[in-house]
Design a protein around this motif. Structure first.
Motif: not given
Length: 262
Positions: A242-262
């Motif tokens: 369960r902890e691994a799924d919760l960590r993977e989900s957080l990492d996914f959100a942080r990776e993709h919810f980012a303003v793309p570099t021009p």
């Protein structure tokens, strides 16, 4: 930019208290409290104490408007929403997530849109109405089970929630829905789905909803609401899984919810 939160429903069948502990341990920014069958989730003082103990804020309260919580805080729906707003005030949250009425709740549904607006005015809390889905009796036929409807972009709500698992069942394009909602999109339940008739709440990236592209779209529009992971970990065989799924989900959100570099 918005915060990344964890819904306490993501750790079920573990408790609300465990939800706060996981969120703090893994580095989530905030918690969304699902008011449900867990008695602790219904107690304002206990929820506030958990927030203070783990030093993690509460970004939202999910009202007990699910099928399984029809008797939590009584059976009168407007009373449930008023109590949800009271909890939100007491714990420092500014959003209450609410599902639209079921078809059989005709009196509640009749003035739901205006009633939500009136509650927002009287409480100062945003009631973010969540997208739902037709109940699919067969592969190609659906039954409308929500009034005034399952798609909040069809109504003039001031605040709304997009849930990717619900959108998967409805076969909705979440980026198009977000564009229709514009700045009325206040809250997100980040999860995933395969498009089956089941409300799967998969770890984001494990389904077919384009969760990464959706997060990138939100970042590009300077979305400043909460992005809350609401996943199903019931089938996890251990606490570590369960902890691994919760960590993977957080990492996914942080990776993709980012303003793309021009």
């Amino acid at each position: 930019m918005g915060v990344i939160g964890l819904s306490t429903s993501s750790v079920y069948p573990e408790s609300t208290a465990h939800g706060f502990a996981y969120a703090a341990q893994l580095g989530y920014d905030a918690v969304e409290v699902m008011v449900g069958l867990d008695a602790l989730s219904q107690q304002v003082a206990a929820v506030r104490q958990l927030s203070e103990h783990h030093e993690i804020p509460i970004c939202a309260v999910h009202a007990p408007t699910l099928l399984l919580t029809q008797r939590v805080w009584g059976t009168e729906p407007w009373g449930k929403l008023e109590r949800s707003a009271e909890m939100a005030h007491e714990v420092g949250a500014d959003v209450v997530v609410v599902h639209p009425p079921f078809r059989w709740q005709k009196e509640y549904a009749r003035d739901f849109v205006n009633g939500i607006a009136a509650l927002e005015n009287s409480t100062g809390i945003r009631f973010a109405v969540e997208n739902m889905y037709p109940w699919r009796a067969t592969k190609n036929r659906g039954a409308e089970m929500y009034l005034p409807g399952w798609d909040p972009s069809s109504e003039p709500y001031a605040n709304t929630t997009i849930d990717l698992s619900h959108a998967a069942i409805a076969q909705s394009d979440v980026i198009e829905m977000a564009e229709r909602l514009g700045d009325r999109l206040r809250h997100v339940h980040l999860t995933d789905g395969s498009g089956s008739a089941k409300d799967e709440h998969l770890v984001p990236g494990r389904g077919s909803m384009g969760a990464a592209a959706f997060l990138q779209h939100l970042a590009s529009t300077s979305f400043d609401g909460a992005i809350v992971l609401e996943i199903n970990t019931r089938r996890c065989a251990s606490r570590e899984e369960r902890e691994a799924d919760l960590r993977e989900s957080l990492d996914f959100a942080r990776e993709h919810f980012a303003v793309p570099t021009p």
